[in-house]
Design an enzyme around this catalytic site. Structure first.
Site, PDB file in Angstrom:
ATOM      1  CB  VAL A  48      -0.969  -0.004   1.208  1.00 28.48           C
ATOM      2  CG1 VAL A  48      -1.592   1.364   1.431  1.00 28.48           C
ATOM      3  CG2 VAL A  48      -2.060  -1.033   0.984  1.00 28.48           C
ATOM      4  CG  PHE A  98     -11.447   1.133  -0.497  1.00 31.64           C
ATOM      5  CD1 PHE A  98     -12.209   0.263   0.292  1.00 31.64           C
ATOM      6  CD2 PHE A  98     -11.422   2.478  -0.153  1.00 31.64           C
ATOM      7  CE1 PHE A  98     -12.926   0.732   1.390  1.00 31.64           C
ATOM      8  CE2 PHE A  98     -12.139   2.957   0.944  1.00 31.64           C
ATOM      9  CZ  PHE A  98     -12.896   2.083   1.718  1.00 31.64           C
ATOM     10  CG  PHE A 135     -15.913 -10.026  -5.284  1.00 33.56           C
ATOM     11  CD1 PHE A 135     -15.128 -10.502  -4.249  1.00 33.56           C
ATOM     12  CD2 PHE A 135     -15.410  -9.012  -6.082  1.00 33.56           C
ATOM     13  CE1 PHE A 135     -13.868  -9.977  -4.016  1.00 33.56           C
ATOM     14  CE2 PHE A 135     -14.150  -8.480  -5.860  1.00 33.56           C
ATOM     15  CZ  PHE A 135     -13.375  -8.957  -4.816  1.00 33.56           C
ATOM     16  CB  CYS A 183      -6.994  -7.395   2.816  1.00 35.57           C
ATOM     17  SG  CYS A 183      -5.672  -6.217   2.526  1.00 35.57           S
ATOM     18  CE  LYS A 236      -4.298  -6.855   7.556  1.00 41.36           C
ATOM     19  NZ  LYS A 236      -5.229  -5.740   7.741  1.00 41.36           N
ATOM     20  CE  LYS A 294      -5.445  -9.592  -5.810  1.00 45.38           C
ATOM     21  NZ  LYS A 294      -6.466  -8.592  -5.833  1.00 45.38           N
ATOM     22  NE  ARG A 334       1.056  -9.970   2.928  1.00 47.42           N
ATOM     23  CZ  ARG A 334       1.129  -8.642   3.078  1.00 47.42           C
ATOM     24  NH1 ARG A 334       1.366  -8.128   4.265  1.00 47.42           N
ATOM     25  NH2 ARG A 334       0.963  -7.833   2.046  1.00 47.42           N
TER      26      ARG A 334
HETATM   27  N1  LIG Z   1      -2.058  -5.195   0.621  1.00 49.66           N
HETATM   28  C1  LIG Z   1      -3.249  -4.767   0.279  1.00 49.66           C
HETATM   29  O1  LIG Z   1      -3.801  -5.178  -0.749  1.00 49.66           O
HETATM   30  C2  LIG Z   1      -3.968  -3.768   1.123  1.00 49.66           C
HETATM   31  C3  LIG Z   1      -5.080  -3.096   0.597  1.00 49.66           C
HETATM   32  C4  LIG Z   1      -5.746  -2.151   1.384  1.00 49.66           C
HETATM   33  C5  LIG Z   1      -5.310  -1.914   2.679  1.00 49.66           C
HETATM   34  N2  LIG Z   1      -4.239  -2.608   3.169  1.00 49.66           N
HETATM   35  C6  LIG Z   1      -3.794  -2.271   4.532  1.00 49.66           C
HETATM   36  O2  LIG Z   1      -2.672  -1.406   4.438  1.00 49.66           O
HETATM   37  C7  LIG Z   1      -1.744  -1.672   5.494  1.00 49.66           C
HETATM   38  C8  LIG Z   1      -0.396  -2.038   4.901  1.00 49.66           C
HETATM   39  O3  LIG Z   1      -0.552  -3.230   4.169  1.00 49.66           O
HETATM   40  P1  LIG Z   1       0.593  -3.755   3.190  1.00 49.66           P
HETATM   41  O4  LIG Z   1       0.031  -4.928   2.465  1.00 49.66           O
HETATM   42  O5  LIG Z   1       1.153  -2.634   2.443  1.00 49.66           O
HETATM   43  O6  LIG Z   1       1.659  -4.278   4.264  1.00 49.66           O
HETATM   44  P2  LIG Z   1       3.174  -4.661   4.015  1.00 49.66           P
HETATM   45  O7  LIG Z   1       3.505  -5.664   5.045  1.00 49.66           O
HETATM   46  O8  LIG Z   1       3.405  -4.994   2.578  1.00 49.66           O
HETATM   47  O9  LIG Z   1       3.968  -3.294   4.304  1.00 49.66           O
HETATM   48  C9  LIG Z   1       4.051  -2.706   5.547  1.00 49.66           C
HETATM   49  C10 LIG Z   1       5.389  -1.987   5.625  1.00 49.66           C
HETATM   50  O10 LIG Z   1       5.435  -1.249   6.830  1.00 49.66           O
HETATM   51  C11 LIG Z   1       6.763  -1.326   7.322  1.00 49.66           C
HETATM   52  N3  LIG Z   1       6.759  -1.000   8.747  1.00 49.66           N
HETATM   53  C12 LIG Z   1       6.239  -1.700   9.772  1.00 49.66           C
HETATM   54  N4  LIG Z   1       6.437  -1.066  10.937  1.00 49.66           N
HETATM   55  C13 LIG Z   1       7.098   0.080  10.644  1.00 49.66           C
HETATM   56  C14 LIG Z   1       7.574   1.156  11.420  1.00 49.66           C
HETATM   57  N5  LIG Z   1       7.412   1.147  12.749  1.00 49.66           N
HETATM   58  N6  LIG Z   1       8.212   2.160  10.803  1.00 49.66           N
HETATM   59  C15 LIG Z   1       8.377   2.161   9.467  1.00 49.66           C
HETATM   60  N7  LIG Z   1       7.941   1.167   8.675  1.00 49.66           N
HETATM   61  C16 LIG Z   1       7.296   0.135   9.246  1.00 49.66           C
HETATM   62  C17 LIG Z   1       7.194  -2.734   7.025  1.00 49.66           C
HETATM   63  O11 LIG Z   1       8.599  -2.887   7.037  1.00 49.66           O
HETATM   64  C18 LIG Z   1       6.582  -2.939   5.640  1.00 49.66           C
HETATM   65  O12 LIG Z   1       7.495  -2.586   4.607  1.00 49.66           O
HETATM   66  C19 LIG Z   1      -2.373  -2.780   6.327  1.00 49.66           C
HETATM   67  O13 LIG Z   1      -3.100  -2.200   7.370  1.00 49.66           O
HETATM   68  C20 LIG Z   1      -3.318  -3.451   5.349  1.00 49.66           C
HETATM   69  O14 LIG Z   1      -4.399  -4.077   5.984  1.00 49.66           O
HETATM   70  C21 LIG Z   1      -3.548  -3.505   2.426  1.00 49.66           C
END
Ligand SMILES: NC(=O)c1ccc[n+]([C@@H]2O[C@H](COP(=O)([O-])OP(=O)(O)OC[C@H]3O[C@@H](n4cnc5c(N)ncnc54)[C@H](O)[C@@H]3O)[C@@H](O)[C@H]2O)c1
Length: 444
Positions: free
Chosen positions: A11, A149, A257, A268, A271, A329, A336
């Site tokens: 994200v 989203f 869907f 997502c 969790k 997917k 994950r």
């Molecule tokens: N992946 C998706 O498709 C998606 C879509 C919508 C929302 N989200 C939400 O967005 C958020 C991030 O998801 P993601 O998939 O990008 O996660 P991710 O695990 O790919 O990335 C998270 C990043 O945050 C970094 N991080 C963690 N703690 C940190 C800190 N204290 N300081 C600096 N960096 C830090 C990690 O090293 C990692 O690179 C989550 O809450 C997730 O639910 C994800």
């Protein structure tokens, strides 16, 4: 505008790159040193179509920077997005420790007015907690909620052409000026992405946070409902493709869907369903539907193994299975909560062997399962295998050379968890073909 994004994952990186591409100067911050090192060297640590090209372009234009120094990034910017992970704890609640840690660091770094935007998916009430953490150090800020989203595999397009943007800001007696400033800043950030008329919905932070969970939970429940309909189709002789088209044309239901499969995965839906259930529980509300969706989804991930056991009359020790698709997917390297992981560990527990192939996700899977074999290409996985399992609907697998498949397999058994083949055609070709919710006509 100068913007920092804390958390450079799926994200954060996409958000940073897209905001740089619309003309802002963006500092992507992460505490994972190797990630920052690799981004600085031009290597993108995740697979997302188009991301490399857009990153390179904006780095070259001096609009996109990578750093592990949060204080420096916050000092240089007016807006700070929090996009760190919020993984599930053992009890299903979201782990917010990183969100709060980042909020503390932001509070320590604030020297002038900052808009702090929480983009991570966080339970209702989190933004108010972030606000109180920062308020201990300064009054010169406003916290907003702005859930994301985007879908992995189409993340850039989703970010640049959103269906809608949801923003939560709390207007209170003592923060009207700051809240109004934050609203105007967020309007300005998203203006390039809503020119085609996508709405920006402003609301309070609690509603905004809950909107994100409600959206994911509804989609997860919808998938689960279709999976149960498919399971019933298989038992009764009905064909889920017919049922799906029959209901999807109803405008109240819609077509998307509705494809059945081997359960939802990814970082997502699983969790967020669990976390929303826990939020309800904390408010003494038993959200039965979510619990059921979670349980049904867990068993749906095992359905292919049930088919395999049935086909081989319970004895699969020593047999080898080709597994096409590992990511949760297509078009992502994210594994994950992927159904493939459940299939692999179940088959291994029965003494079977696996030869896996995925166009992108093999490196990530190797970190979890070093004991299975990985093939160089999709046909390489088949040689000498007792059956083929399809766990991800990558385009590469959609129109294969069926003669080649049959010649390579020891027995012509195909276990299709994504319904990518025509069951009648597979029948004509004399495969033992198992799929989701379509009656296996020629299987023993
Ligand atoms: N992946 C998706 O498709 C998606 C879509 C919508 C929302 N989200 C939400 O967005 C958020 C991030 O998801 P993601 O998939 O990008 O996660 P991710 O695990 O790919 O990335 C998270 C990043 O945050 C970094 N991080 C963690 N703690 C940190 C800190 N204290 N300081 C600096 N960096 C830090 C990690 O090293 C990692 O690179 C989550 O809450 C997730 O639910 C994800």
């Amino acid at each position: 505008m100068n913007i920092s994004i804390v958390g450079t994952g799926y994200v954060g990186l996409v958000t940073g790159v897209c905001l740089a591409d619309s003309g802002n100067t963006v500092y992507c911050v992460d505490n994972d040193e190797s990630k920052i090192k690799s981004l600085k060297a031009g290597v993108i640590p995740i697979y997302e179509p188009g991301l490399k090209e857009l990153t390179d372009k904006n780095v070259k234009l001096n609009r996109l920077y990578f750093t592990k120094d949060l204080r420096e990034a916050v000092g240089k910017t007016d807006v700070v997005f929090i996009a760190v992970g919020t993984p599930p704890q053992d009890n299903g609640e979201a782990d917010l420790s990183n969100v709060f840690k980042v909020a503390e660091s932001i509070a320590d770094s604030i020297d002038c007015f900052k808009t702090v935007i929480v983009k991570s998916t966080v339970p209702v009430g989190t933004c108010r907690k972030v606000e109180s953490i920062i308020a201990k150090k300064t009054k010169n800020f406003c916290v907003a909620s702005n859930p994301e989203f985007l879908k992995e595999g189409a993340a850039i397009d989703d970010f640049q052409r959103p269906d809608r943007i949801v923003v939560g800001i709390n207007f209170k007696k003592d923060n009207k000026k700051e809240a109004q400033a934050a609203k105007e800043i967020i309007d300005e950030i998203y203006e390039p992405f809503v020119r085609t008329g996508a709405p920006i919905y402003f609301m309070d932070t609690d509603s905004s946070e809950l909107t994100k969970y409600a959206a994911n939970a509804m989609l997860a429940v919808r998938i689960t409902f279709m999976n149960e309909i498919a399971n019933l189709c298989a038992l009764t002789g009905a064909n889920v493709d017919n049922v799906r088209t029959g209901i999807g044309s109803d405008k109240r239901i819609g077509k998307s869907f509705l494809f059945p499969g081997i359960g939802y995965g990814g970082s997502c839906f699983p969790k967020d369903v669990k976390a929303l259930y826990q939020t309800a529980k904390r408010h003494n509300y038993e959200f039965k539907l979510l619990k059921a969706a979670d349980e049904v989804n867990a068993s749906q991930k095992e359905i292919i193994v049930d088919f395999i056991l049935k086909h081989f009359k319970g004895n699969i020790a020593g047999r080898t299975f080709a597994l096409w698709g590992l990511s949760f997917k297509p078009k992502t390297d994210d594994i994950r909560e992927a159904p493939s992981l459940v299939i692999i560990s179940k088959l291994l527990s029965y003494g079977a062997k696996i030869k896996a192939y995925d166009p992108i996700a093999m490196d990530n899977t190797r970190k979890i399962f070093s004991e299975i074999e990985y093939a160089e290409d999709m046909y390489g996985a088949l040689k000498g295998s007792d059956g083929l399992i399809i766990a991800t609907e990558w385009n590469d697998f959609r129109v294969p050379d069926f003669d080649k498949i049959k010649a390579a397999l020891k027995t012509p058994a195909v276990f299709d968890g994504r319904n990518i083949y025509d069951s009648e055609k597979m029948f004509e070709l004399d495969f033992n073909y198992y799929s989701i919710g379509r009656f296996p006509k020629n299987n023993n």
